[in-house]
Write a protein that holds these residues in place. Structure first.
Motif, PDB file in Angstrom:
ATOM      1  N   UNK A  16       0.831  -1.209   0.000  1.00 41.96           N
ATOM      2  CA  UNK A  16       0.000   0.000   0.000  1.00 41.96           C
ATOM      3  C   UNK A  16       0.864   1.258   0.000  1.00 41.96           C
ATOM      4  N   UNK A  17       1.826   1.327   0.905  1.00 43.46           N
ATOM      5  CA  UNK A  17       2.684   2.511   1.005  1.00 43.46           C
ATOM      6  C   UNK A  17       3.542   2.653  -0.248  1.00 43.46           C
ATOM      7  N   UNK A  51      12.119   7.942  11.275  1.00 46.60           N
ATOM      8  CA  UNK A  51      12.319   9.389  11.137  1.00 46.60           C
ATOM      9  C   UNK A  51      11.267  10.137  11.947  1.00 46.60           C
ATOM     10  N   UNK A  52      10.004   9.729  11.807  1.00 42.99           N
ATOM     11  CA  UNK A  52       8.937  10.358  12.576  1.00 42.99           C
ATOM     12  C   UNK A  52       9.196  10.231  14.075  1.00 42.99           C
ATOM     13  N   UNK A  62       2.785   8.630  27.977  1.00 42.70           N
ATOM     14  CA  UNK A  62       2.186   7.289  27.941  1.00 42.70           C
ATOM     15  C   UNK A  62       0.683   7.367  27.650  1.00 42.70           C
ATOM     16  N   UNK A  63       0.143   6.343  27.000  1.00 47.08           N
ATOM     17  CA  UNK A  63      -1.275   6.280  26.685  1.00 47.08           C
ATOM     18  C   UNK A  63      -1.703   4.825  26.646  1.00 47.08           C
ATOM     19  N   UNK A  64      -2.963   4.584  26.895  1.00 48.97           N
ATOM     20  CA  UNK A  64      -3.528   3.231  26.872  1.00 48.97           C
ATOM     21  C   UNK A  64      -2.717   2.240  27.703  1.00 48.97           C
ATOM     22  N   UNK A  65      -2.075   2.702  28.733  1.00 44.69           N
ATOM     23  CA  UNK A  65      -1.344   1.813  29.627  1.00 44.69           C
ATOM     24  C   UNK A  65       0.046   1.423  29.162  1.00 44.69           C
ATOM     25  N   UNK A  66       0.584   2.078  28.112  1.00 44.82           N
ATOM     26  CA  UNK A  66       1.950   1.752  27.705  1.00 44.82           C
ATOM     27  C   UNK A  66       2.661   2.999  27.181  1.00 44.82           C
ATOM     28  N   UNK A  67       3.955   2.909  27.129  1.00 45.45           N
ATOM     29  CA  UNK A  67       4.774   4.006  26.625  1.00 45.45           C
ATOM     30  C   UNK A  67       4.668   4.084  25.106  1.00 45.45           C
ATOM     31  N   UNK A  68       4.875   5.267  24.559  1.00 44.62           N
ATOM     32  CA  UNK A  68       4.923   5.427  23.105  1.00 44.62           C
ATOM     33  C   UNK A  68       6.164   4.728  22.560  1.00 44.62           C
ATOM     34  N   UNK A  69       6.008   4.036  21.431  1.00 42.42           N
ATOM     35  CA  UNK A  69       7.127   3.354  20.785  1.00 42.42           C
ATOM     36  C   UNK A  69       7.229   3.817  19.341  1.00 42.42           C
ATOM     37  N   UNK A  70       8.266   3.413  18.642  1.00 43.06           N
ATOM     38  CA  UNK A  70       8.485   3.867  17.268  1.00 43.06           C
ATOM     39  C   UNK A  70       7.374   3.432  16.326  1.00 43.06           C
ATOM     40  N   UNK A  71       6.715   2.313  16.634  1.00 42.90           N
ATOM     41  CA  UNK A  71       5.659   1.822  15.753  1.00 42.90           C
ATOM     42  C   UNK A  71       4.253   2.082  16.285  1.00 42.90           C
ATOM     43  N   UNK A  80       0.067  11.112  10.927  1.00 42.14           N
ATOM     44  CA  UNK A  80       1.307  11.815  10.566  1.00 42.14           C
ATOM     45  C   UNK A  80       2.439  10.830  10.274  1.00 42.14           C
ATOM     46  N   UNK A  81       2.495   9.765  11.038  1.00 40.02           N
ATOM     47  CA  UNK A  81       3.530   8.751  10.781  1.00 40.02           C
ATOM     48  C   UNK A  81       3.321   8.112   9.417  1.00 40.02           C
ATOM     49  N   UNK A  82       2.064   7.868   9.050  1.00 40.91           N
ATOM     50  CA  UNK A  82       1.775   7.270   7.743  1.00 40.91           C
ATOM     51  C   UNK A  82       2.123   8.233   6.611  1.00 40.91           C
ATOM     52  N   UNK A  83       1.919   9.516   6.810  1.00 46.89           N
ATOM     53  CA  UNK A  83       2.318  10.502   5.802  1.00 46.89           C
ATOM     54  C   UNK A  83       3.832  10.482   5.625  1.00 46.89           C
ATOM     55  N   UNK A  84       4.559  10.411   6.725  1.00 42.24           N
ATOM     56  CA  UNK A  84       6.020  10.306   6.634  1.00 42.24           C
ATOM     57  C   UNK A  84       6.436   9.036   5.892  1.00 42.24           C
ATOM     58  N   UNK A  85       5.731   7.948   6.113  1.00 40.85           N
ATOM     59  CA  UNK A  85       6.050   6.696   5.436  1.00 40.85           C
ATOM     60  C   UNK A  85       5.848   6.819   3.926  1.00 40.85           C
TER      61      UNK A  85
END
Length: 105
Positions: A16-17, A51-52, A62-71, A80-85
């Motif tokens: 798709x990307x 990159x994003x 943190x959100x939904x009980x976990x830390x933000x990760x690269x994915x 925004x991450x998908x636009x960067x992709x």
């Protein structure tokens, strides 16, 4: 996500990307084969996500009980991450088209 799930998401997302990146790339980029479009899409997904993450995602709370990760850097769909992709995939398509140098003739 387990390894099989990661591979499936990467392959389907890469198609798709890659197609979106090929469509977004300037000029006539129909001279690269479909498999190379998928490779550019997979590269766009991985490189664009990193990159994003390095520019915007590291400071997310943190959100939904976990830390933000690269994915998974935000709560919900990370548009925004998908636009960067897709933009990264478009750059890779332009590079691949220039390197392969195939003509339509």
């Amino acid at each position: 996500m387990d390894v099989i799930g990661f591979i499936l998401v990467t392959l389907i997302g890469g198609v798709i990307v890659g197609l979106l990146g090929k469509w977004l790339a300037p000029g006539d980029k129909d001279n690269i084969p479909f498999w190379l479009t998928i490779v550019c899409g997979i590269g766009g997904m991985l490189i664009g996500s990193f990159i994003y993450w390095f520019i915007f995602g590291q400071n997310n709370p943190p959100f939904d009980g976990h830390e933000a990760t690269w994915d998974n850097a935000t709560n919900g769909v990370d548009w925004w991450r998908h636009i960067w992709q897709v933009v990264t995939a478009a750059v890779l398509v332009v590079i691949a088209s220039g390197v392969t140098g195939r003509s339509k003739a």
